[in-house]
Design a protein around this motif. Sequence first.
Motif, PDB file in Angstrom:
ATOM      1  N   ASN A 112       0.850  -1.194   0.000  1.00  0.00           N
ATOM      2  CA  ASN A 112       0.000   0.000   0.000  1.00  0.00           C
ATOM      3  C   ASN A 112       0.884   1.242   0.000  1.00  0.00           C
ATOM      4  OD1 ASN A 112      -2.666  -1.210   0.307  1.00  0.00           O
ATOM      5  ND2 ASN A 112      -1.922  -1.848   2.306  1.00  0.00           N
ATOM      6  N   PRO A 113       0.578   2.226  -0.846  1.00  0.00           N
ATOM      7  CA  PRO A 113       1.379   3.452  -0.832  1.00  0.00           C
ATOM      8  C   PRO A 113       1.150   4.244   0.447  1.00  0.00           C
ATOM      9  CG  PRO A 113      -0.494   3.691  -2.303  1.00  0.00           C
ATOM     10  CD  PRO A 113      -0.506   2.268  -1.813  1.00  0.00           C
ATOM     11  N   LEU A 114       2.202   4.897   0.912  1.00  0.00           N
ATOM     12  CA  LEU A 114       2.114   5.731   2.108  1.00  0.00           C
ATOM     13  C   LEU A 114       1.689   7.155   1.753  1.00  0.00           C
ATOM     14  CD1 LEU A 114       2.612   5.319   5.116  1.00  0.00           C
ATOM     15  CD2 LEU A 114       4.945   6.041   4.761  1.00  0.00           C
ATOM     16  N   TYR A 115       1.966   7.592   0.519  1.00  0.00           N
ATOM     17  CA  TYR A 115       1.652   8.923  -0.007  1.00  0.00           C
ATOM     18  C   TYR A 115       2.541  10.022   0.577  1.00  0.00           C
ATOM     19  CZ  TYR A 115      -2.262   6.850  -2.437  1.00  0.00           C
ATOM     20  OH  TYR A 115      -3.028   6.055  -3.245  1.00  0.00           O
ATOM     21  N   LEU A 116       3.762   9.671   0.959  1.00  0.00           N
ATOM     22  CA  LEU A 116       4.738  10.708   1.305  1.00  0.00           C
ATOM     23  C   LEU A 116       5.166  11.447   0.039  1.00  0.00           C
ATOM     24  CD1 LEU A 116       6.936   8.850   3.928  1.00  0.00           C
ATOM     25  CD2 LEU A 116       5.421  10.805   4.339  1.00  0.00           C
ATOM     26  N   GLN A 117       5.083  10.755  -1.085  1.00  0.00           N
ATOM     27  CA  GLN A 117       5.290  11.381  -2.389  1.00  0.00           C
ATOM     28  C   GLN A 117       4.103  10.988  -3.256  1.00  0.00           C
ATOM     29  OE1 GLN A 117       7.707   9.976  -5.778  1.00  0.00           O
ATOM     30  NE2 GLN A 117       9.036  11.685  -5.220  1.00  0.00           N
ATOM     31  N   SER A 118       3.442  11.979  -3.824  1.00  0.00           N
ATOM     32  CA  SER A 118       2.276  11.707  -4.659  1.00  0.00           C
ATOM     33  C   SER A 118       2.298  12.618  -5.872  1.00  0.00           C
ATOM     34  CB  SER A 118       0.982  11.896  -3.852  1.00  0.00           C
ATOM     35  OG  SER A 118       0.937  13.178  -3.269  1.00  0.00           O
ATOM     36  N   ILE A 119       1.430  12.314  -6.827  1.00  0.00           N
ATOM     37  CA  ILE A 119       1.278  13.114  -8.037  1.00  0.00           C
ATOM     38  C   ILE A 119      -0.122  13.724  -8.015  1.00  0.00           C
ATOM     39  CG2 ILE A 119       1.326  13.122 -10.565  1.00  0.00           C
ATOM     40  CD1 ILE A 119       4.013  12.296  -9.262  1.00  0.00           C
ATOM     41  N   TRP A 120      -0.175  15.058  -8.142  1.00  0.00           N
ATOM     42  CA  TRP A 120      -1.445  15.771  -8.154  1.00  0.00           C
ATOM     43  C   TRP A 120      -1.620  16.429  -9.512  1.00  0.00           C
ATOM     44  CZ3 TRP A 120      -1.985  19.103  -3.083  1.00  0.00           C
ATOM     45  CH2 TRP A 120      -1.832  18.282  -1.963  1.00  0.00           C
ATOM     46  N   ASN A 121      -2.855  16.394 -10.023  1.00  0.00           N
ATOM     47  CA  ASN A 121      -3.172  17.071 -11.266  1.00  0.00           C
ATOM     48  C   ASN A 121      -4.588  17.623 -11.147  1.00  0.00           C
ATOM     49  OD1 ASN A 121      -3.161  18.040 -13.852  1.00  0.00           O
ATOM     50  ND2 ASN A 121      -3.053  16.050 -14.849  1.00  0.00           N
ATOM     51  N   ALA A 122      -4.700  18.946 -11.170  1.00  0.00           N
ATOM     52  CA  ALA A 122      -6.014  19.586 -11.078  1.00  0.00           C
ATOM     53  C   ALA A 122      -6.611  19.721 -12.469  1.00  0.00           C
ATOM     54  CB  ALA A 122      -5.900  20.960 -10.423  1.00  0.00           C
ATOM     55  N   THR A 123      -7.903  19.463 -12.580  1.00  0.00           N
ATOM     56  CA  THR A 123      -8.576  19.517 -13.865  1.00  0.00           C
ATOM     57  C   THR A 123      -9.392  20.793 -14.042  1.00  0.00           C
ATOM     58  OG1 THR A 123     -10.394  18.250 -12.917  1.00  0.00           O
ATOM     59  CG2 THR A 123      -8.657  17.005 -14.049  1.00  0.00           C
ATOM     60  N   ALA A 124      -9.439  21.638 -13.018  1.00  0.00           N
ATOM     61  CA  ALA A 124     -10.207  22.881 -13.104  1.00  0.00           C
ATOM     62  C   ALA A 124      -9.557  23.942 -12.221  1.00  0.00           C
ATOM     63  CB  ALA A 124     -11.650  22.643 -12.662  1.00  0.00           C
TER      64      ALA A 124
END
Length: 165
Positions: A112-124
């Motif tokens: 399971n990922p811990l999410y200390l590093q993540s990728i975010w992409n806003a669509t609006a």
Amino acid sequence: MLFFSCEKEAPELVEEQELITTVTLEFLAEGEPSQTLHWQMDNVNPETATLKVNIPYTVRVAFLDESDPGDIEDITQEVQEEADVHQVFFEFSDLNIDFSSGASDVRDSQNNPLYLQSIWNATATGTGTVRVYLIHEPTSKTSTTRSGFGGDTDVAVDFPIRFVE
């Protein structure tokens, strides 16, 4: 004749939660200047990150104990080492963000990922808030709500975010 037996009980191990005085979010995207937001216990009004829509941002979260300026402790390392008993969760308000685990993210023993590093992409475009949670001993690691994770909250911090064209 009477015999009494007193058996010593094993002491109960109490694991204290870490003191977290500072949380940072670092935003990195190709061709864009990096931005870092800081939340500190003494200054709970962090600056606003201004990011662009439709650009994937690598987001790194860090947790620090800066209560002793001569001995700053990076709690993030402990969280990585104890991945099975920690989880980072992001709760977005008034923002349309797709997010996923980053390529260098830490994973627990169940992958399971811990999410200390993540990728975010806003669509609006828009302005809103992301609440960053560090959860201790979650009962689930796949929920989409804070209550679904169970466990205890080590820290919950709000960061203002603005997405522009």
